[in-house]
Design an enzyme around this catalytic site. Structure first.
Site, short mmCIF file in Angstrom:
data_model
loop_
_atom_site.label_atom_id
_atom_site.label_comp_id
_atom_site.label_asym_id
_atom_site.label_seq_id
_atom_site.Cartn_x
_atom_site.Cartn_y
_atom_site.Cartn_z
N GLU A 105 0.82 -1.21 0.00
CA GLU A 105 0.00 0.00 0.00
C GLU A 105 0.86 1.26 0.00
O GLU A 105 0.53 2.25 -0.66
CB GLU A 105 -0.94 0.01 1.21
CG GLU A 105 -2.09 -0.97 1.11
CD GLU A 105 -3.04 -0.63 -0.03
OE1 GLU A 105 -2.97 0.47 -0.60
OE2 GLU A 105 -3.86 -1.49 -0.37
N TYR A 114 -6.01 5.80 5.62
CA TYR A 114 -6.16 4.82 4.55
C TYR A 114 -5.36 3.54 4.81
O TYR A 114 -5.89 2.43 4.76
CB TYR A 114 -5.72 5.41 3.20
CG TYR A 114 -5.67 4.35 2.14
CD1 TYR A 114 -6.81 3.96 1.46
CD2 TYR A 114 -4.48 3.67 1.87
CE1 TYR A 114 -6.77 2.94 0.53
CE2 TYR A 114 -4.43 2.65 0.94
CZ TYR A 114 -5.58 2.30 0.28
OH TYR A 114 -5.54 1.27 -0.63
N ASP A 140 -9.58 5.84 -0.91
CA ASP A 140 -8.51 6.39 -1.75
C ASP A 140 -9.15 7.00 -2.98
O ASP A 140 -10.38 7.15 -3.05
CB ASP A 140 -7.49 5.30 -2.10
CG ASP A 140 -8.01 4.30 -3.13
OD1 ASP A 140 -9.25 4.21 -3.29
OD2 ASP A 140 -7.19 3.61 -3.76
#
Length: 463
Positions: A102, A183, A201
């Site tokens: 990520e 996130y 996102d």
């Protein structure tokens, strides 16, 4: 963590449940009208945006998870698992994989990340191994991905978790780790630890904007909070990680920025933007989310002097200087560089400025001669918010008798330097900007050699 553009974090990472559980989707009968058929009004303010009904949420979960189970892309971070660890160790291995992927996917396309991710995991397959790395090792592995602060935070976070002795298992606890925002915390908690928390996102913003036909500015704080609220209403309580990845997958593939494939979309019946586009020809699905003007980039200017050291018949070596530990490209190596005003970009002025800098960090021995000093060219390196105009020159120094460049003792505590040969330069993990400057130097030297090479005359054969 701020919402990123479509290119950032194009997908999430792999699911956490066993295959049998992955195939499980909500089974409750759904008879309510699709969300899109109940209202086609596009809310313009965050306060006007209504919630998803429970029936709509169930429909969207069911359709989206079914589509994801059939169409998800095969990516290395989705298939990573521990083969010999217990359940807790396997979850932590998964969490580490989610975290690395990520962070890499922020502002970087999936196809680019795959190679970097595989090399990273081959070097540091566990969090503990990463925690034992140095910042320079991590920077070298990260070279080319950009946004180097991400790599620094990843290493600092790994060291802090290992020091604490336990991997945080909830989104709220994960947000306490340096470099992990909303996130990333949601992605790790939902995918690795099955916590029913949302992620938001750029892809998720686009999907929800179109589902609800939201015209509000997606960058405004109130709208951002609304997206998180709506995403939380949708997340599947039994398969939160799969659902979050499905939302991101949909935004990265079918629900793209400019060419959405609405006919193949699993949730088109619940999509208000799609219905509006059918009933009103002046409305397009790509009108959502609202396009916000980008912040204008500022223009900076720099004098760059590539100092080449030639000693007898040895290979050429180059002077590198380490950037400060704070700020842009913190702690990374570069050629001597000084920021200048645009009015100072003429050669004579630039050289005076860069010479003052070199004299501050170096003391040249008596047997050092300037063999050549030439302008090589100009290169514009683009950052997200800066266009850096670099005026590059090559200064070739000749040293004899085994001497070396000397560090100015007054500046040695504030400036770190090293001298590397051309072979190491080619293999070092340098930023793309420094690599480009080095390639300019190599091309310039080749052209100089070609100009100096004697031309051979060809004789014409006598007929």
């Amino acid at each position: 963590m701020s919402i990123h553009a479509c290119s950032s974090m194009e997908v999430g990472i792999h699911e956490t449940k066993a295959k049998a559980k992955r195939k499980r989707t909500p089974s409750k009968a759904l008879v309510a009208k699709p969300l899109a058929l109940r209202s086609v009004k596009a809310p313009e303010e965050a306060g006007d945006i209504e919630d998803f009904s429970s029936e709509d949420a169930l429909r969207i979960r069911s359709s989206l998870l079914r589509w994801y189970d059939e169409h998800q892309r095969v990516l290395p971070w989705r298939t990573r698992s521990s083969s010999d660890g217990d359940g807790e160790e396997e979850e932590e291995d998964r969490a580490y994989a989610v975290w690395v992927s990520e962070v890499m996917l922020q502002q970087t396309r999936v196809q680019t990340v795959i190679e970097y991710y595989n090399r990273w995991m081959a070097r540091w397959p566990t969090l503990r191994l990463l925690a034992g790395a140095t910042q320079e090792e991590v920077n070298e592995m990260w070279a080319g991905l950009g946004y180097y602060r991400r790599a620094r935070f990843l290493l600092e976070g790994a060291k802090s978790i290992v020091q604490e002795g336990e991997f945080p298992r909830t989104a709220s606890a994960l947000r306490g780790v340096r470099g992990i925002g909303d996130y990333t915390a949601g992605a790790i908690a939902s995918i690795a630890f099955n916590e029913a928390v949302p992620v938001v996102d750029g892809n998720v913003v686009r999907v929800i904007s179109r589902l609800m036909a939201i015209s509000a500015n997606p960058k405004e704080t109130s709208t951002v909070k609304t997206f998180w609220r709506l995403a939380g209403q949708l997340v599947d309580p039994d398969r939160p990680g799969d659902f979050n990845q499905a939302m991101m997958e949909l935004g990265a593939t079918l629900c793209s920025k400019t060419s959405p494939s609405c006919s193949a979309c699993p949730v088109s019946k619940q999509c208000r933007a799609f219905l509006l586009s059918i009933s009103n020809p002046s409305v397009k699905v790509i009108d959502y989310p609202l396009k916000v003007a980008k912040v204008k980039q500022r223009h900076d200017f720099a004098a760059v002097c590539v100092v080449e050291i030639v000693e007898d018949n040895n290979r050429p070596r180059y002077l590198l200087v380490k950037r400060p530990e704070q700020g842009l490209l913190a702690g990374l190596w570069e050629f001597p560089l000084v920021l200048i005003d645009e009015k100072d970009t003429k050669q004579n002025t630039r050289r005076k400025i860069i010479d003052r800098y070199l004299k501050k960090i170096l003391e040249l021995p008596k047997n050092c001669n300037v063999n050549m000093r030439e302008d090589v060219g100009k290169y514009v390196h683009v950052f997200s918010h800066i266009r850096l105009h670099m005026y590059v020159e090559l200064m070739s120094l000749t040293l004899t008798g085994g001497s070396d460049l000397l560090v100015n003792e007054e500046e040695s505590s504030t400036v770190t330097r090293k001298i590397v040969d051309d072979l190491l330069m080619k293999s070092m993990g340098l930023t793309s900007g420094v690599r480009k400057v080095y390639n300019m130097i190599c091309d310039f030297k080749k052209s100089q050699l070609m100009q100096k090479a004697p031309r051979t005359k060809t004789r014409r054969s006598i007929p």
